[in-house]
Design an enzyme around this catalytic site. Structure first.
Site, PDB file in Angstrom:
ATOM      1  N   GLY A   1      73.277 -83.917  -5.919  1.00  0.00           N
ATOM      2  CA  GLY A   1      73.184 -84.128  -4.497  1.00  0.00           C
ATOM      3  C   GLY A   1      72.950 -83.216  -3.656  1.00  0.00           C
ATOM      4  O   GLY A   1      73.094 -83.123  -2.605  1.00  0.00           O
TER       5      GLY A   1
ATOM      6  N   HIS B   1      59.652 -83.889  -5.561  1.00  0.00           N
ATOM      7  CA  HIS B   1      59.692 -83.680  -6.811  1.00  0.00           C
ATOM      8  C   HIS B   1      59.673 -82.109  -7.197  1.00  0.00           C
ATOM      9  O   HIS B   1      58.837 -81.407  -6.476  1.00  0.00           O
ATOM     10  CB  HIS B   1      58.387 -84.447  -7.369  1.00  0.00           C
ATOM     11  CG  HIS B   1      58.095 -84.423  -8.853  1.00  0.00           C
ATOM     12  ND1 HIS B   1      58.825 -85.178  -9.890  1.00  0.00           N
ATOM     13  CD2 HIS B   1      57.579 -83.586  -9.860  1.00  0.00           C
ATOM     14  CE1 HIS B   1      58.541 -84.945 -11.128  1.00  0.00           C
ATOM     15  NE2 HIS B   1      57.840 -83.893 -11.038  1.00  0.00           N
TER      16      HIS B   1
HETATM   17  C1  GRF Z   1      65.730 -82.349  -7.805  1.00  0.00           C
HETATM   18  O1  GRF Z   1      65.273 -81.182  -8.471  1.00  0.00           O
HETATM   19  C2  GRF Z   1      64.969 -83.320  -7.117  1.00  0.00           C
HETATM   20  O2  GRF Z   1      63.644 -82.501  -7.034  1.00  0.00           O
HETATM   21  C3  GRF Z   1      64.637 -84.178  -8.596  1.00  0.00           C
HETATM   22  O3  GRF Z   1      66.154 -84.102  -8.846  1.00  0.00           O
HETATM   23  C4  GRF Z   1      66.764 -83.058  -8.677  1.00  0.00           C
HETATM   24  C5  GRF Z   1      68.048 -83.478  -7.894  1.00  0.00           C
HETATM   25  O4  GRF Z   1      68.801 -82.335  -7.573  1.00  0.00           O
HETATM   26  N1  GRF Z   1      64.060 -85.503  -8.192  1.00  0.00           N
HETATM   27  P1  GRF Z   1      69.954 -82.802  -6.613  1.00  0.00           P
HETATM   28  O5  GRF Z   1      71.002 -83.871  -7.072  1.00  0.00           O
HETATM   29  O6  GRF Z   1      69.460 -82.933  -5.051  1.00  0.00           O
HETATM   30  O7  GRF Z   1      70.676 -81.485  -6.492  1.00  0.00           O
END
Ligand code: GRF
Length: 206
Positions: free
Chosen positions: A13, A109
């Site tokens: 998160g 992404h």
């Molecule tokens: C991020 O790298 C996002 O781009 C991908 O999943 C990851 C999530 O990270 N879709 P977080 O849970 O926001 O730390």
């Protein structure tokens, strides 16, 4: 009027947390009115619970027969929402949900799409592929979603240069910083009504 934002997250998160913190510190006219997660034990849910943000746990254990995500759509309909932010959400979004919120769902992404997108490219797997190919650059992309994984129209992309001694972990760390930066930038553009559509492409005013 504050824009009503719903965030979907499944993991640590950090994107979700960064958005909440920046909305507060930069006084953006936005309110995260709900966090949707499939994982009741994840960091995002924990943060929301500790910060008075409503949480809706949506998964096939709770709702085994909801193939088209109609229950989720119904829940979202009860908020007067303006935008959905997918922030590390690991489940596919149904056609009915996409239709209901057309051009209102953004995703972040961790690569320069269309590179390293699609099924199987998530989290560290993306950075391992960049590392293996000895790419000199990587970055992050904010895009609206469509029915396929990571193929929807791109709103913002930012590149970083990679050194020869990077590892998947160091790449991930650098890219995550960019993610936090451009995801908030996208939200700011949206909240300031700077995004418009031309020929199914999102464009930025000014
Ligand atoms: C991020 O790298 C996002 O781009 C991908 O999943 C990851 C999530 O990270 N879709 P977080 O849970 O926001 O730390």
């Amino acid at each position: 009027m504050k824009k009503q934002i719903v965030v979907f997250a499944s993991g640590t998160g950090s994107n979700f947390i960064s958005i909440i913190e920046k909305i507060n510190s930069k006084n953006l006219k936005a309110k995260v009115c709900l966090l949707v997660s499939n994982n009741s034990k994840c960091g995002a849910v924990n943060f929301a619970a500790n910060h008075g943000i409503n949480v809706f746990i949506y998964n096939s254990n709770r709702f085994p027969n909801d193939d088209n995500q109609n229950i989720l759509v119904k829940k979202l309909n009860s908020y007067n929402l303006d935008l959905i932010l997918l922030a590390g959400y690991m489940k596919k979004i149904s056609q009915s949900l996409i239709n209901r919120f057309k051009n209102k769902i953004l995703n972040i992404h961790p690569s320069l799409l269309p590179l390293y997108g699609g099924k199987g490219f998530y989290g560290i797997k993306v950075h391992e592929a960049v590392f293996k190919n000895k790419d000199k650059q990587s970055g992050a992309t904010v895009h609206f979603i469509d029915m396929d994984y990571d193929t929807g129209p791109i709103l913002i992309q930012e590149k970083i240069n990679l050194k020869s001694n990077e590892t998947p972990t160091t790449i991930a760390k650098k890219v995550l910083k960019v993610e936090h930066k451009i995801y908030f930038k996208a939200l700011e553009l949206f909240c300031n009504d700077k995004i418009y559509w031309d020929n199914n492409k999102p464009l930025i005013k000014g």
